[in-house]
Write a protein that holds these residues in place. Structure first.
Motif, PDB file in Angstrom:
ATOM      1  N   VAL A   1      37.921  26.040  28.111  1.00  0.00           N
ATOM      2  CA  VAL A   1      39.142  26.668  27.606  1.00  0.00           C
ATOM      3  C   VAL A   1      39.685  25.737  26.522  1.00  0.00           C
ATOM      4  CG1 VAL A   1      41.489  27.425  28.150  1.00  0.00           C
ATOM      5  CG2 VAL A   1      39.651  27.765  29.812  1.00  0.00           C
ATOM      6  N   VAL A   2      39.954  26.295  25.341  1.00  0.00           N
ATOM      7  CA  VAL A   2      40.429  25.497  24.216  1.00  0.00           C
ATOM      8  C   VAL A   2      41.906  25.789  23.986  1.00  0.00           C
ATOM      9  CG1 VAL A   2      40.089  24.934  21.789  1.00  0.00           C
ATOM     10  CG2 VAL A   2      38.128  25.575  23.191  1.00  0.00           C
ATOM     11  N   PHE A   3      42.689  24.722  23.900  1.00  0.00           N
ATOM     12  CA  PHE A   3      44.125  24.828  23.707  1.00  0.00           C
ATOM     13  C   PHE A   3      44.525  24.310  22.329  1.00  0.00           C
ATOM     14  CE2 PHE A   3      43.703  24.472  28.285  1.00  0.00           C
ATOM     15  CZ  PHE A   3      44.628  25.389  28.766  1.00  0.00           C
ATOM     16  N   ASP A   4      45.519  24.949  21.748  1.00  0.00           N
ATOM     17  CA  ASP A   4      46.256  24.373  20.632  1.00  0.00           C
ATOM     18  C   ASP A   4      47.305  23.475  21.287  1.00  0.00           C
ATOM     19  OD1 ASP A   4      47.350  23.811  18.168  1.00  0.00           O
ATOM     20  OD2 ASP A   4      48.146  25.803  17.816  1.00  0.00           O
ATOM     21  N   LEU A   5      48.029  22.720  20.512  1.00  0.00           N
ATOM     22  CA  LEU A   5      49.066  21.853  21.063  1.00  0.00           C
ATOM     23  C   LEU A   5      50.458  22.413  20.819  1.00  0.00           C
ATOM     24  CD1 LEU A   5      47.617  18.379  20.030  1.00  0.00           C
ATOM     25  CD2 LEU A   5      47.577  19.434  22.294  1.00  0.00           C
ATOM     26  N   ASP A   6      50.824  22.516  19.538  1.00  0.00           N
ATOM     27  CA  ASP A   6      52.178  22.927  19.172  1.00  0.00           C
ATOM     28  C   ASP A   6      52.458  24.358  19.609  1.00  0.00           C
ATOM     29  OD1 ASP A   6      52.300  20.444  18.001  1.00  0.00           O
ATOM     30  OD2 ASP A   6      52.016  21.176  15.962  1.00  0.00           O
ATOM     31  N   TYR A   7      53.492  24.507  20.402  1.00  0.00           N
ATOM     32  CA  TYR A   7      53.922  25.791  20.959  1.00  0.00           C
ATOM     33  C   TYR A   7      52.857  26.454  21.821  1.00  0.00           C
ATOM     34  CZ  TYR A   7      58.316  25.379  18.625  1.00  0.00           C
ATOM     35  OH  TYR A   7      59.552  24.927  18.249  1.00  0.00           O
ATOM     36  N   THR A   8      51.930  25.646  22.358  1.00  0.00           N
ATOM     37  CA  THR A   8      50.977  26.107  23.363  1.00  0.00           C
ATOM     38  C   THR A   8      51.109  25.228  24.600  1.00  0.00           C
ATOM     39  OG1 THR A   8      49.449  26.896  21.663  1.00  0.00           O
ATOM     40  CG2 THR A   8      48.551  26.575  23.864  1.00  0.00           C
ATOM     41  N   LEU A   9      50.922  23.927  24.438  1.00  0.00           N
ATOM     42  CA  LEU A   9      51.137  23.006  25.554  1.00  0.00           C
ATOM     43  C   LEU A   9      52.548  22.444  25.561  1.00  0.00           C
ATOM     44  CD1 LEU A   9      47.790  20.985  25.763  1.00  0.00           C
ATOM     45  CD2 LEU A   9      48.579  22.860  27.202  1.00  0.00           C
ATOM     46  N   TRP A  10      53.127  22.282  24.360  1.00  0.00           N
ATOM     47  CA  TRP A  10      54.503  21.785  24.282  1.00  0.00           C
ATOM     48  C   TRP A  10      55.315  22.622  23.305  1.00  0.00           C
ATOM     49  CZ3 TRP A  10      51.267  17.073  23.345  1.00  0.00           C
ATOM     50  CH2 TRP A  10      50.811  16.969  22.048  1.00  0.00           C
ATOM     51  N   PRO A  11      56.629  22.672  23.496  1.00  0.00           N
ATOM     52  CA  PRO A  11      57.484  23.588  22.723  1.00  0.00           C
ATOM     53  C   PRO A  11      58.065  22.989  21.440  1.00  0.00           C
ATOM     54  CG  PRO A  11      58.737  22.685  24.534  1.00  0.00           C
ATOM     55  CD  PRO A  11      57.346  22.109  24.643  1.00  0.00           C
TER      56      PRO A  11
END
Length: 100
Positions: A25-35
């Protein structure tokens, strides 16, 4: 940590519905893991995750589903600092930045 375990259990229940699971599973960071956007912050700030992020990452890990990061942040140094400050960098098998 109680909230992390609650979210992890909920995520595991959802994952359990499926017979086929992804290997990654690939995540972005900005506004995906943190707001927030990293470029609007400083390395000296104290980062924080969305409330469910940590529990979901732990659920994936417990099911041997790898997690990776693909970000377009123009400030990868800040993003890396935040991952380290949050103690979650080791949860990702790969990191890449496409800011160029």
């Amino acid at each position: 940590m109680e909230e992390v375990e609650k979210v992890k259990a909920e995520a595991l229940q959802i994952i359990g519905v499926f017979q086929l699971l992804p290997k990654l599973v690939v995540f972005d960071l900005d506004y995906t893991l943190w707001p927030f956007y990293c470029e609007c912050r400083s390395k000296h700030d104290t980062p924080y995750l969305f409330p469910h992020s940590r529990g979901i990452l732990h659920a994936l890990k417990s099911q041997n589903i790898h997690a990776a990061i693909a970000s377009k942040s123009p400030t990868p140094d800040i993003a890396t600092t935040y991952l380290d400050k949050l103690g979650i960098r080791s949860m990702f098998v790969a990191e890449t930045n496409y800011s160029n």
